[in-house]
Motif scaffolding. Structure first.
Motif, mmCIF file in Angstrom:
data_model
loop_
_atom_site.group_PDB
_atom_site.id
_atom_site.type_symbol
_atom_site.label_atom_id
_atom_site.label_comp_id
_atom_site.label_asym_id
_atom_site.label_seq_id
_atom_site.Cartn_x
_atom_site.Cartn_y
_atom_site.Cartn_z
ATOM 1 N N GLN A 15 0.838 -1.194 0.000
ATOM 2 C CA GLN A 15 0.000 0.000 0.000
ATOM 3 C C GLN A 15 0.875 1.247 0.000
ATOM 4 O O GLN A 15 0.643 2.182 -0.744
ATOM 5 C CB GLN A 15 -0.903 0.006 1.245
ATOM 6 N N ASP A 16 1.931 1.218 0.864
ATOM 7 C CA ASP A 16 2.805 2.385 0.973
ATOM 8 C C ASP A 16 3.427 2.730 -0.360
ATOM 9 O O ASP A 16 3.548 3.877 -0.742
ATOM 10 C CB ASP A 16 3.949 2.114 1.973
ATOM 11 N N ILE A 17 3.852 1.702 -1.053
ATOM 12 C CA ILE A 17 4.612 1.969 -2.266
ATOM 13 C C ILE A 17 3.718 2.346 -3.441
ATOM 14 O O ILE A 17 3.989 3.284 -4.166
ATOM 15 C CB ILE A 17 5.505 0.770 -2.606
ATOM 16 N N ASN A 18 2.710 1.601 -3.619
ATOM 17 C CA ASN A 18 1.877 1.839 -4.800
ATOM 18 C C ASN A 18 0.583 2.592 -4.522
ATOM 19 O O ASN A 18 0.027 3.232 -5.395
ATOM 20 C CB ASN A 18 1.494 0.506 -5.459
ATOM 21 N N GLY A 19 0.158 2.467 -3.323
ATOM 22 C CA GLY A 19 -1.113 3.086 -2.956
ATOM 23 C C GLY A 19 -2.245 2.560 -3.816
ATOM 24 O O GLY A 19 -3.248 3.216 -4.025
ATOM 25 N N SER A 20 -2.066 1.411 -4.380
ATOM 26 C CA SER A 20 -3.118 0.881 -5.236
ATOM 27 C C SER A 20 -3.541 -0.481 -4.722
ATOM 28 O O SER A 20 -2.893 -1.080 -3.895
ATOM 29 C CB SER A 20 -2.606 0.745 -6.667
ATOM 30 N N SER A 21 -4.619 -0.961 -5.229
ATOM 31 C CA SER A 21 -5.057 -2.298 -4.838
ATOM 32 C C SER A 21 -5.466 -3.045 -6.095
ATOM 33 O O SER A 21 -5.235 -2.594 -7.186
ATOM 34 C CB SER A 21 -6.234 -2.183 -3.867
ATOM 35 N N GLY A 22 -6.091 -4.206 -5.952
ATOM 36 C CA GLY A 22 -6.510 -4.957 -7.134
ATOM 37 C C GLY A 22 -5.676 -6.222 -7.231
ATOM 38 O O GLY A 22 -4.901 -6.536 -6.337
ATOM 39 N N TYR A 23 -5.854 -6.967 -8.332
ATOM 40 C CA TYR A 23 -5.195 -8.267 -8.376
ATOM 41 C C TYR A 23 -3.675 -8.174 -8.484
ATOM 42 O O TYR A 23 -2.952 -9.103 -8.248
ATOM 43 C CB TYR A 23 -5.757 -9.123 -9.506
ATOM 44 N N LEU A 24 -3.141 -6.978 -8.857
ATOM 45 C CA LEU A 24 -1.691 -6.823 -8.952
ATOM 46 C C LEU A 24 -1.044 -6.573 -7.600
ATOM 47 O O LEU A 24 0.155 -6.487 -7.486
ATOM 48 C CB LEU A 24 -1.347 -5.629 -9.866
ATOM 49 N N GLU A 25 -1.902 -6.451 -6.588
ATOM 50 C CA GLU A 25 -1.430 -5.997 -5.304
ATOM 51 C C GLU A 25 -0.203 -6.768 -4.801
ATOM 52 O O GLU A 25 0.736 -6.168 -4.308
ATOM 53 C CB GLU A 25 -2.568 -6.144 -4.311
ATOM 54 N N ASN A 26 -0.224 -8.093 -4.952
ATOM 55 C CA ASN A 26 0.859 -8.875 -4.377
ATOM 56 C C ASN A 26 1.849 -9.378 -5.413
ATOM 57 O O ASN A 26 2.604 -10.287 -5.165
ATOM 58 C CB ASN A 26 0.282 -10.061 -3.609
ATOM 59 N N GLU A 27 1.824 -8.785 -6.545
ATOM 60 C CA GLU A 27 2.667 -9.258 -7.632
ATOM 61 C C GLU A 27 4.160 -9.272 -7.259
ATOM 62 O O GLU A 27 4.892 -10.171 -7.617
ATOM 63 C CB GLU A 27 2.432 -8.350 -8.828
ATOM 64 N N ARG A 28 4.592 -8.254 -6.510
ATOM 65 C CA ARG A 28 5.999 -8.187 -6.113
ATOM 66 C C ARG A 28 6.243 -8.778 -4.729
ATOM 67 O O ARG A 28 7.350 -8.815 -4.234
ATOM 68 C CB ARG A 28 6.451 -6.720 -6.082
ATOM 69 N N THR A 29 5.181 -9.188 -4.126
ATOM 70 C CA THR A 29 5.309 -9.698 -2.763
ATOM 71 C C THR A 29 5.417 -11.204 -2.797
ATOM 72 O O THR A 29 4.741 -11.863 -3.583
ATOM 73 C CB THR A 29 4.060 -9.328 -1.944
ATOM 74 N N SER A 30 6.288 -11.724 -1.968
ATOM 75 C CA SER A 30 6.389 -13.170 -1.877
ATOM 76 C C SER A 30 6.919 -13.507 -0.493
ATOM 77 O O SER A 30 7.144 -12.611 0.326
ATOM 78 C CB SER A 30 7.314 -13.682 -2.979
ATOM 79 N N SER A 31 7.089 -14.772 -0.241
ATOM 80 C CA SER A 31 7.721 -15.118 1.028
ATOM 81 C C SER A 31 8.749 -16.209 0.756
ATOM 82 O O SER A 31 8.667 -16.918 -0.247
ATOM 83 C CB SER A 31 6.674 -15.572 2.029
ATOM 84 N N PHE A 32 9.658 -16.322 1.676
ATOM 85 C CA PHE A 32 10.806 -17.166 1.408
ATOM 86 C C PHE A 32 11.335 -17.692 2.729
ATOM 87 O O PHE A 32 11.421 -16.963 3.718
ATOM 88 C CB PHE A 32 11.819 -16.281 0.656
ATOM 89 N N TYR A 33 11.671 -18.984 2.735
ATOM 90 C CA TYR A 33 12.117 -19.590 3.982
ATOM 91 C C TYR A 33 13.608 -19.322 4.184
ATOM 92 O O TYR A 33 14.442 -19.713 3.371
ATOM 93 C CB TYR A 33 11.850 -21.103 3.958
ATOM 94 N N ILE A 34 13.943 -18.624 5.259
ATOM 95 C CA ILE A 34 15.356 -18.364 5.560
ATOM 96 C C ILE A 34 15.724 -19.191 6.779
ATOM 97 O O ILE A 34 15.086 -19.050 7.832
ATOM 98 C CB ILE A 34 15.610 -16.871 5.855
ATOM 99 N N PRO A 35 16.738 -20.086 6.613
ATOM 100 C CA PRO A 35 17.098 -20.921 7.760
ATOM 101 C C PRO A 35 17.422 -20.043 8.958
ATOM 102 O O PRO A 35 18.145 -19.066 8.849
ATOM 103 C CB PRO A 35 18.336 -21.683 7.282
#
Ligand SMILES: Nc1ncnc2c1ncn2[C@@H]1O[C@H](COP(=O)(O)OP(=O)(O)OP(=O)(O)O)[C@@H](O)[C@H]1O
Length: 651
Positions: free
Chosen positions: A177-197
């Motif tokens: 939200q902070d970066i794009n201030g937009s919503s919609g189906y693209l919202e999490n396009e750059r977001t992901s999660s990753f397992y760090i030991p």
């Protein structure tokens, strides 16, 4: 590596009793190193973006580069799956893919519905990554052979699902939200999660930032292109910064990882160090010994690569010098021949002139002798008639004229001869000089040839003293179980799981006998330079060992071609005396048999003395021509066949 002087021996072993260790060692070693190398990049770069319709995603779309083969495969799998869900041509489908997160397929108005698929990644313990999705309650995955099929149940216990259905947490949403201030189906396009030991599942976000990029000007395309990582690694500017990071963090051993981090951090080593500290914290302080070893190994590899490059350049330069010298030598030889011929002609002329001169002198002295012997008729005894007297005076006068002319000619001829002799002497001096020069060039040539040979063999050693090639046999009856992603890799597809094997070179089923022989050619040259070499074929029965090594009349194998090449080299090197001998033996059921002995069935024993292993009594047959080789080898082959038939009957 031993030097053996002038004795060359090629021993070919036919049977598969050879220890498997040889192959396994090099395979596991290479594979292990590749696995270690690939893991971070496979995980870190696990983001693929495949766009069926770029416009439907708008400006926010992310294009990530998939840098690893496995990533490519996963992206391909996903693409295939998406095609499976694709609609007829009039339907637009926009797809955003992240194979570690979720995949959305948006179908436009013509379908009036949204289809959302959740993709999961299953990591098998052998390193294979399967991309799955759930359809009608069944977990499916894309299999290369059978298309989309249910995920095999037996695999569940052999690996684990990673990042299954990870919903982005609140923090991710906030950042978005902070970066794009937009919503919609693209919202999490750059977001992901990753397992760090040590840290567990951690949210990631792809930021868009400006960074410095090191480019080079490519004159062929006329464009500035990004330097490949390996080139960049050799730049002093970069090396210095990598060293700075390494000095500060000796436990970070992966050169490529440091380079990639430098690229990201605008080539600022301090920022890279801070980044690694932030990522790995205190664990950086502990420096595992094997990491230091692996770090120095990586450095060694770079060093060797540079050495190989230098040696290659030196070799090319020497070869050019040699070519020039060879031409100069040839030119001098021709000049020398020309001078010799010219000297011979002049010598003949001198001989001829000398004999003419002697003949002429003889004639003169004869003439004087005759004229002095002629009796002087006294006036008292012979009344001399006036006419006779006048005639005699005239003749005497003519003789005098002739005499003078002859003198002039003789003087002229003599000075001519002197000149010619001088010319000959000059030519002789020149010839001696040329001969001397020729000798010097010849010595230089020999020295350069020797140096070239040493460099060549050094280059071979640097490339690795043991090289493992893999030749795959064509088998039209069986399906496609093998894939060849590169010149050095084979991907074996067994019951849906893929395993990668790495070799120094892979020969595809369509490769010819010539292709395989080309691969072995460098070591044949080393053999002629006095190095011990061994070419060994190893494989399952019927896999083509005999075909590769022996071949047939139309398509001779490595053996015949190698010895042909050896004969050619030996003939070319006239100054060295080579002896080529062939021995053939067979190991069968722990028994060694001499295939070239008189009865073709003499049993042998292996003995060792220090580091030398030998078989007393093993027949060595000297060969001079290709025909000798063929005759000797077919004798060995015959004994081999006869022996195995006997054994078959005995069973
Ligand atoms: N690359 C190839 N192209 C064409 N034919 C081949 C190839 N490789 C092997 N073959 C054929 O396959 C058959 C078996 O090969 P070959 O006898 O060389 O196997 P092998 O490994 O020596 O077997 P064994 O261990 O039982 O002696 C032969 O008929 C051979 O001509």
């Amino acid at each position: 590596m031993y030097t053996t002087g002038e004795k060359l021996q090629l021993i070919v072993q036919f049977h598969e009793e050879v220890p498997k260790l040889f192959n396994q060692y090099s395979l596991s070693e290479k594979h292990a190193s590749r696995d270690n190398e690939d893991l971070p990049s496979a995980v870190l770069n696990g983001f693929a973006s495949t766009l069926a319709d770029n416009n439907s995603i708008g400006k926010q779309r992310t294009q990530s580069k998939v840098e690893d083969d496995e990533d490519d495969e996963v992206a391909e799998d996903i693409e295939q799956m998406v095609q499976h869900f694709n609609r007829p041509e009039d339907t637009e489908v926009g797809v955003v893919l992240s194979f570690q997160g979720s995949v959305r397929v948006r179908v436009t108005e013509s379908f009036q519905e949204d289809v959302s698929l959740m993709f999961e990644s299953f990591l098998h313990r052998n390193g294979t990554l399967y991309t799955c999705f759930t359809q009608n309650g069944t977990r499916m995955y894309f299999d290369d052979e059978n298309g989309i099929v249910p995920f095999p149940e037996e695999l569940y216990g052999e690996g684990k699902f990673i990042n299954t259905q990870n919903k982005p947490d609140k923090a991710a949403g906030d950042i978005k939200q902070d970066i794009n201030g937009s919503s919609g189906y693209l919202e999490n396009e750059r977001t992901s999660s990753f397992y760090i030991p040590g840290k567990g599942m951690t949210m990631t976000y792809i930021f868009e930032e400006r960074t410095n990029v090191c480019k080079y000007f490519d004159s062929d395309s006329g464009a500035w292109l990004i330097l490949p990582l390996l080139w960049e690694a050799n730049m002093d500017f970069i090396k210095h910064r990598v060293e700075q990071v390494k000095d500060a963090l000796p436990s970070i051993t992966d050169y490529k990882e440091i380079l990639a981090a430098l690229r990201l951090c605008n080539y600022d080593p301090d920022e890279v160090i801070s980044m690694f500290y932030a990522m790995f914290g205190d664990s950086l302080a502990a420096i595992p010994e094997q990491n230091i070893e692996s770090m120095s190994f990586t450095r060694d590899v770079y060093e060797k690569e540079r050495q190989i490059e230098n040696l290659k350049n030196q070799l090319e330069e020497r070869e050019r010098d040699l070519e020039n010298m060879r031409l100069k030598c040839k030119h001098l030889e021709e000049e020398k021949d020309h001078l010799i011929r010219r000297t011979e002609v002049l010598q003949n002329q001198v001989d001829q002139l000398q004999s003419e001169h002697e003949k002429f002198l003889k004639e003169i002295s004869e003439f004087y002798r005759k004229s002095s012997e002629t009796p002087n008729p006294g006036p008292s005894t012979l009344p001399l008639k006036k006419e006779v007297f006048l005639k005699l005076i005239k003749e005497a006068h003519e003789i005098n004229v002739c005499n003078n002319q002859l003198r002039v000619v003789a003087v002229h001829d003599l000075s001519d001869m002197g000149q010619q002799l001088k010319n000959v002497q000059n030519l002789m001096v020149n010839m001696k000089k040329s001969n001397h020069e020729l000798e010097e060039i010849r010595a230089l040539y020999q020295r350069e040839t020797l140096e070239r040979k040493l460099l060549y063999n050094q280059l071979q050693e640097l490339r690795g003293n043991i090289r493992v090639f893999c030749r795959c046999r064509r088998d039209d009856g069986k399906g496609e179980h093998l894939a060849f992603p590169s010149d050095e890799d084979i991907l074996v597809n067994h019951n849906g799981s893929k395993k990668r094997f790495r070799f120094d070179k892979v020969f595809l089923p369509q490769c010819t006998q010539e292709d395989v022989y080309e691969g072995t050619l460098p070591i044949i040259k080393s053999c002629a330079d006095g190095y011990n070499v061994c070419i060994l074929a190893y494989g399952q029965t019927g896999s083509g060992k005999t075909y590769t090594m022996m071949g047939n009349d139309q398509r001779p194998g490595v053996n015949i071609r190698s010895i042909r090449e050896l004969l050619r080299i030996c003939q070319e090197r006239e100054r060295i005396k080579y002896t080529i001998k062939i021995s053939m033996l067979e190991i069968y059921n722990e028994t060694l048999r001499d295939l070239l002995s008189q009865n073709g069935n003499t049993q042998l024993e292996i003995r060792s003395q220090g580091k030398t292993i030998f078989m007393p009594g093993l027949t060595e047959t000297e060969v001079l021509t290709e025909n000798d080789i063929k005759t000797t080898m077919s004798l060995g082959e015959k004994n081999r066949t006869v022996a195995s038939t006997k054994m078959n009957t005995e069973r």
